[in-house]
Design a protein around this motif. Structure first.
Motif, short mmCIF file in Angstrom:
data_model
loop_
_atom_site.label_atom_id
_atom_site.label_comp_id
_atom_site.label_asym_id
_atom_site.label_seq_id
_atom_site.Cartn_x
_atom_site.Cartn_y
_atom_site.Cartn_z
N LYS A 120 0.81 -1.22 0.00
CA LYS A 120 0.00 0.00 0.00
C LYS A 120 0.84 1.26 0.00
CE LYS A 120 -3.92 -2.17 2.37
NZ LYS A 120 -4.83 -2.10 3.54
N HIS A 121 2.14 1.12 0.00
CA HIS A 121 3.04 2.27 -0.02
C HIS A 121 2.78 3.22 1.15
CE1 HIS A 121 4.84 1.23 -3.86
NE2 HIS A 121 3.63 0.94 -4.28
N GLN A 122 2.59 2.64 2.33
CA GLN A 122 2.42 3.50 3.51
C GLN A 122 3.74 4.16 3.85
OE1 GLN A 122 1.29 1.42 7.05
NE2 GLN A 122 1.30 3.25 8.33
N LEU A 123 3.73 5.47 3.98
CA LEU A 123 4.94 6.21 4.31
C LEU A 123 5.32 5.97 5.77
CD1 LEU A 123 7.12 8.36 3.74
CD2 LEU A 123 5.41 10.11 4.30
N LEU A 124 6.56 5.56 5.99
CA LEU A 124 7.04 5.36 7.36
C LEU A 124 7.85 6.56 7.85
CD1 LEU A 124 8.19 1.62 7.42
CD2 LEU A 124 6.09 2.61 8.34
N PHE A 125 8.88 6.94 7.09
CA PHE A 125 9.71 8.04 7.54
C PHE A 125 10.53 8.57 6.37
CE2 PHE A 125 12.19 4.17 8.17
CZ PHE A 125 13.39 4.49 7.55
N THR A 126 11.09 9.75 6.58
CA THR A 126 11.99 10.37 5.62
C THR A 126 13.28 10.74 6.32
OG1 THR A 126 10.16 11.24 4.31
CG2 THR A 126 12.32 12.28 4.01
N GLN A 127 14.40 10.27 5.79
CA GLN A 127 15.73 10.57 6.34
C GLN A 127 16.34 11.70 5.53
OE1 GLN A 127 18.76 8.81 8.33
NE2 GLN A 127 19.17 10.93 7.86
N LEU A 128 16.62 12.82 6.19
CA LEU A 128 17.25 13.94 5.52
C LEU A 128 18.77 13.75 5.50
CD1 LEU A 128 15.18 16.91 7.03
CD2 LEU A 128 14.73 15.55 4.98
N PRO A 129 19.47 14.36 4.56
CA PRO A 129 20.93 14.22 4.50
C PRO A 129 21.58 14.72 5.78
CG PRO A 129 20.09 15.23 2.50
CD PRO A 129 18.96 15.21 3.47
N PRO A 130 22.72 14.15 6.17
CA PRO A 130 23.38 14.57 7.42
C PRO A 130 24.04 15.93 7.26
CG PRO A 130 24.72 12.96 6.28
CD PRO A 130 23.44 13.05 5.51
N LYS A 142 12.14 12.41 9.69
CA LYS A 142 10.75 12.84 9.81
C LYS A 142 9.86 11.60 9.83
CE LYS A 142 11.40 17.37 9.51
NZ LYS A 142 11.00 18.32 10.57
N VAL A 143 9.13 11.41 10.93
CA VAL A 143 8.36 10.19 11.15
C VAL A 143 6.89 10.44 10.79
CG1 VAL A 143 7.66 8.47 12.85
CG2 VAL A 143 9.93 9.49 12.97
N ASN A 144 6.33 9.56 9.98
CA ASN A 144 4.94 9.70 9.54
C ASN A 144 4.02 8.96 10.50
OD1 ASN A 144 2.83 10.51 7.83
ND2 ASN A 144 2.81 8.49 6.85
N ASP A 145 3.89 9.48 11.71
CA ASP A 145 3.02 8.89 12.72
C ASP A 145 2.55 10.03 13.61
OD1 ASP A 145 2.29 7.62 15.38
OD2 ASP A 145 2.72 5.81 14.24
N ALA A 146 1.27 10.02 13.95
CA ALA A 146 0.72 11.13 14.72
C ALA A 146 1.32 11.22 16.12
CB ALA A 146 -0.79 11.01 14.81
N ALA A 147 1.62 10.07 16.72
CA ALA A 147 2.14 10.07 18.08
C ALA A 147 3.05 8.88 18.30
CB ALA A 147 0.99 10.06 19.10
N PRO A 148 4.22 8.87 17.66
CA PRO A 148 5.13 7.72 17.84
C PRO A 148 5.73 7.69 19.24
CG PRO A 148 6.22 9.47 16.62
CD PRO A 148 4.80 9.91 16.79
N HIS A 149 5.97 6.49 19.73
CA HIS A 149 6.70 6.30 20.98
C HIS A 149 8.00 5.57 20.69
CE1 HIS A 149 3.96 7.36 24.47
NE2 HIS A 149 3.29 7.73 23.41
N TYR A 150 8.98 5.80 21.56
CA TYR A 150 10.33 5.29 21.31
C TYR A 150 10.83 4.50 22.51
CZ TYR A 150 10.34 8.54 17.40
OH TYR A 150 10.03 9.19 16.23
N PHE A 151 11.57 3.44 22.20
CA PHE A 151 12.11 2.55 23.22
C PHE A 151 13.52 2.14 22.80
CE2 PHE A 151 7.58 2.25 22.91
CZ PHE A 151 7.16 2.38 24.23
N ALA A 191 6.12 3.54 15.41
CA ALA A 191 5.82 3.91 14.03
C ALA A 191 6.17 2.79 13.05
CB ALA A 191 6.56 5.19 13.64
N GLY A 192 6.86 1.75 13.52
CA GLY A 192 7.11 0.58 12.68
C GLY A 192 8.52 0.40 12.21
N PHE A 193 9.49 1.04 12.89
CA PHE A 193 10.87 0.87 12.47
C PHE A 193 11.81 1.04 13.67
CE2 PHE A 193 10.32 5.42 12.39
CZ PHE A 193 11.55 5.94 12.75
N GLY A 194 13.01 0.54 13.50
CA GLY A 194 14.09 0.77 14.45
C GLY A 194 15.34 1.14 13.69
N ILE A 195 16.30 1.75 14.39
CA ILE A 195 17.58 2.07 13.74
C ILE A 195 18.72 1.65 14.65
CG2 ILE A 195 16.53 4.01 12.51
CD1 ILE A 195 18.08 5.90 14.27
#
Length: 847
Positions: A120-130, A142-151, A191-195
């Motif tokens: 469905k091409h759901q947008l997860l995030f956009t990484q800008l250049p360093p 930039k995270v495409n989630d209204a209220a992401p939580h982080y762990f 939001a559906g990802f980790g780094i």
């Protein structure tokens, strides 16, 4: 501007773009849901993680924190060598599309990367250049989630939900709340990802504005792995695929450990009223002293005395007034400790400690009889003789089901292997000849953390595996990094006991560690220092009995650090919880297996199965799930405590609005999705709840793995209207054969429909060395009323083979006068010994 020319619709294993701002970016895939992005300048840098430049450890005035003698320049990668995956590349006007079956990346010619999921091409995030900022490299996601939580972020003391914080990835060697030990450059989002940043350099994740995540590291490249997953379990499973599977702890590690130095300290006879006086088996009182030694960092400690030509200082803090007892010549009466009591000093020996655990009927799984702070493990003239002394102790301990370990503050090998000195170490011989099963890499050795900690673990685990006689290695460390989970368990550092605050911030610390992939976590019961408060010690031991590691760090504080220190009702309660842990080991072990191979965190927030966005609602920092079906809400503060330690617990959140939870100790049922207040918690009881539908495998009560009855399997059922199923796992608990699939699985299900309860136990599949398939089966099924009929494989069960009664929890039978702990009404079915690999059991209970 230059860019690499690529044909449309071609498959590639990597893409390299040279950007207009002198940066280049390389993208590759390590799995369908793992991709790797490296921004760099100049030629392509090494694939090795960068190391921290000009590493200076902030000791905070603590001289025990050092970098040791490790080669801190050595770089051991913590990323597994995964093969490159092919992906399709399509040219576009402003960049490229990279596609796999599960995701799409859009890379612009300016270096911006946008991640979509398929189909469905759901947008997860956009990484800008360093952007380069002095010695820091900063990037924005930039995270495409209204209220992401982080762990994640490793062991972040006092916090597990990192949303709204600046998450430091830096070893602060601070054991207290808001301190950081075992940090790791890994963070994941709802939001559906980790780094994972492939670096040993320090940095931070700025999560203050959750939709704009800032990544900042002291590095000259931005080397990042992205892990995509629909839920936390998938992300953590990918993290383990990338950095290594967590160790499945050997079974002995689930039992308490006793740690002290039994080859250094001297006990001087004192009067009973002397500060720090302890009563021994000979009816006399002694106080512990240790030699002044630069390795012990005790030269400045007050209260020095002298015996012969040796200066001694108190081994405990809080000197107070001490009155010594002298002999007829005016000399102090004293004895030096040893491992085996070979110096006419048995009551001061490590062997005697094992005897005391046995006398008090306390579980004990492993024992560390030395430390590196001026102690060894023998009082002979050569290292080989000392190792023989250690071997004698290991053989004695093993007779009682106790494994032996060692800890260190410096090198594990002689500087000159041809001419070792008596005060050195030789890990190869310690493991091969003395049969050491565990090593604790102490802070004075790996205090810099970062790659120094991984270097130490890599070296230690190599020798444990090569010379360990197929024993599963156990390494306990502090100041870990990403990848530590494949080498070691972690402990939380040196905290002071006797305070409620210590319990309060340790609970979320355990959760932050487990949600970062470091589920094998533990700490010192009632701290290493302080103590003296029996109620707090008992409360601390209670909740930690539902966690992997429990350490009794003796000989450093003002009190003994054993579960029988305070005697009486405190000892009885402690014994009950430790035996309860031994009873529940099959449940814990199965949950640990699921953590290792399926990414399911062993310790989880109470809201884990609901919605992790609930982490900011009631008192969720101070409760946890272990596995799927047990919830623990520790007593971590004085709410309304009386003089006997009886209290109440407020703010207990029970997850799942459609779920039912039962008080484990009374059987009383509560609806999920609510918060309990004024929950009665007498001293003997820490709040523990079991989820309706749970299937709990158990052991007979025991004090160590040798006492487990391998001819008996016990299954406890809490039937519910929804069908539940579990896959119970077991293996030898000793070797690493489980990594080759040597283990057994038993699928068990249960469901209640109207007046019938249906239980199905499938044949056990698999095998391991020493597995005995012939077992008696004991089923314990919670029922509201006595059964009318019971069928086993369609045959009516004779009444002599079952009973229905209100069950008493065996571990609590001798708790204290007038206290009996009932689990509720249970039907107990005994099924004769049979080959469980060949026989299925189909049980129908009609009420």
């Amino acid at each position: 501007m230059k860019k690499k020319t690529l044909a449309v619709n071609r498959y590639h294993s990597s893409l390299v773009l040279q950007l207009s701002n002198q940066w280049s970016v390389q993208v590759s895939f390590k799995a369908a849901n793992i991709f790797h992005v490296v921004y760099y300048q100049g030629p392509y840098p090494s694939h090795q993680p960068s190391i921290l430049k000009n590493n200076v450890v902030d000791t905070g005035g603590d001289r025990t924190i050092a970098t040791g003698n490790l080669d801190t320049k050595k770089v051991i990668p913590f990323i597994e060598n995964l093969p490159l995956q092919h992906f399709q590349v399509q040219s576009q006007k402003d960049g490229y599309l990279l596609q796999t079956k599960t995701l799409t990346l859009k890379i612009t010619t300016t270096g911006q990367i946008t991640c979509f999921t398929e189909p469905k091409h759901q947008l997860l995030f956009t990484q800008l250049p360093p952007q380069q900022q002095c010695d820091h490299l900063q990037a924005v996601i930039k995270v495409n989630d209204a209220a992401p939580h982080y762990f994640g972020g490793g062991m972040q003391n006092g916090h597990y939900d990192q949303t709204g914080r600046i998450l430091k990835i830096e070893n602060l060697n601070d054991w207290l709340e808001r301190g950081i030990t075992s940090p790791m450059p890994f963070v994941w989002s709802t939001a559906g990802f980790g780094i994972v940043n492939n670096t040993y350099s320090k940095g931070y994740y700025d999560l203050q504005q959750p939709q704009t995540m800032i990544v900042n590291f002291v590095d000259d490249k931005l080397d990042t792995y992205y892990l995509l997953g629909k839920n936390p379990q998938e992300i953590l499973q990918s993290y383990f695929q990338l950095t290594g599977l967590p160790l499945l702890l050997p079974k002995f590690a689930w039992y308490p450990a006793h740690l002290n130095a039994y080859n250094r300290d001297i006990w001087v006879e004192v009067t009973a009223n002397s500060a720090g006086a302890r009563l021994f088996e000979d009816g006399k009182y002694y106080k512990e002293y240790q030699p002044v030694n630069s390795k012990s960092f005790n030269e400045q400690r007050a209260g020095q005395i002298q015996i012969g030509q040796q200066n001694l200082v108190p081994a405990v803090r809080g000197n107070g007034e001490v009155n010594f007892i002298r002999d007829s010549q005016g000399q102090l009466n004293w004895k030096k400790e040893s491992l085996n009591g070979e110096k006419d000093n048995y009551q001061f020996s490590a062997r005697q400690i094992i005897e005391r655990y046995r006398q008090h009927q306390m579980p004990l799984g492993w024992f560390i009889p030395n430390d590196g702070y001026g102690a060894g493990y023998g009082q002979t003239q050569s290292l080989d003789q000392n190792i023989f002394n250690l071997k004698q102790f290991s053989q004695f301990a093993s007779q009682y089901g106790v494994k032996t370990g060692l800890w260190t503050q410096e090198n594990l090998h002689p500087q000159n292997p041809l001419h070792p000195t008596a005060d050195e170490r030789d890990l190869q011989k310690e493991v091969d000849q003395a049969q050491i099963a565990a090593v604790k890499t102490d802070v004075a050795w790996v205090g810099s953390g970062y790659q120094a900690g991984i270097n130490a673990l890599y070296d230690t685990i190599f020798y444990l595996r090569k010379y360990g006689h197929n024993q599963r290695p156990l390494v306990l460390t502090v100041d870990g990094w990403a990848g530590t989970q494949k080498y070691a368990a972690v402990w939380t550092g040196d905290q002071a006991g006797g305070t409620w605050e210590n319990i309060g911030y340790q609970i979320p610390t355990y959760l932050s560690s487990s949600l970062s992939g470091l589920a094998n976590v533990g700490s010192d019961i009632d701290g290493i220092y302080g103590g003296g408060h029996p109620i707090i010690q008992t409360r601390d031991l209670q909740w930690k009995s539902f966690t992997p590691l429990q350490l009794n760090m003796d000989g450093w504080g003002t009190e003994n650090k054993t579960p029988f220190t305070f005697g009486g009702r405190y000892e009885r309660i402690n014994r009950c919880y430790l035996k309860l842990k031994s009873q529940l080991l099959p449940y814990f072990y199965t949950a640990a297996y699921q953590n290792t191979f399926a990414g399911k965190p062993l310790l989880r927030p109470a809201a884990y199965t609901d919605n992790l966005h609930l982490t900011k609602t009631p008192d969720l920092n101070h409760e946890f799930l272990i596995g799927d079906n047990l919830l623990v809400a520790p007593i971590y503060q004085n709410t309304n405590m009386d003089v006997h330690g009886n209290d109440i617990r407020n703010g207990i959140y029970l997850p799942g609005e459609k779920d039912l939870w039962q008080d484990y100790f009374t059987g009383q049922t509560y609806q999920g999705g609510q918060v309990l207040n004024n929950f009665a918690a007498p001293l003997w009881k820490t709040p523990v709840f079991v989820k309706q539908g749970a299937i709990i495998p158990e052991n007979n009560l025991n004090n160590n793995p040798q006492e487990i009855n391998e001819q008996l399997r016990i299954l406890r059922f809490y039937p519910g209207k929804q069908k539940t199923q579990t896959d119970i796992y077991d293996d030898d608990g000793v070797s690493e054969d489980y990594l080759q699939g040597n283990g057994v699985h038993t699928v068990v299900s249960c469901q209640q429909k109207d007046n019938q309860i249906m239980i199905k136990i499938q044949p056990t599949i698999g095998n391991y060395q020493g597995f005995n398939p012939y077992k008696q089966t004991l089923l314990k099924v919670q029922l509201a009323q006595a059964p009318q009929q019971i069928f086993v494989n369609s045959k009516l069960l004779a009444t002599t083979n079952y009973q229905y009664a209100q069950e008493i929890l065996p571990a609590f039978v001798e708790l204290q006068p007038n206290v009996t702990v009932y689990l509720g009404n249970f039907l107990t079915i005994q099924i004769a010994r049979q080959d469980i690999t060949q026989t299925a059991l189909d049980i129908v209970i009609i009420s």
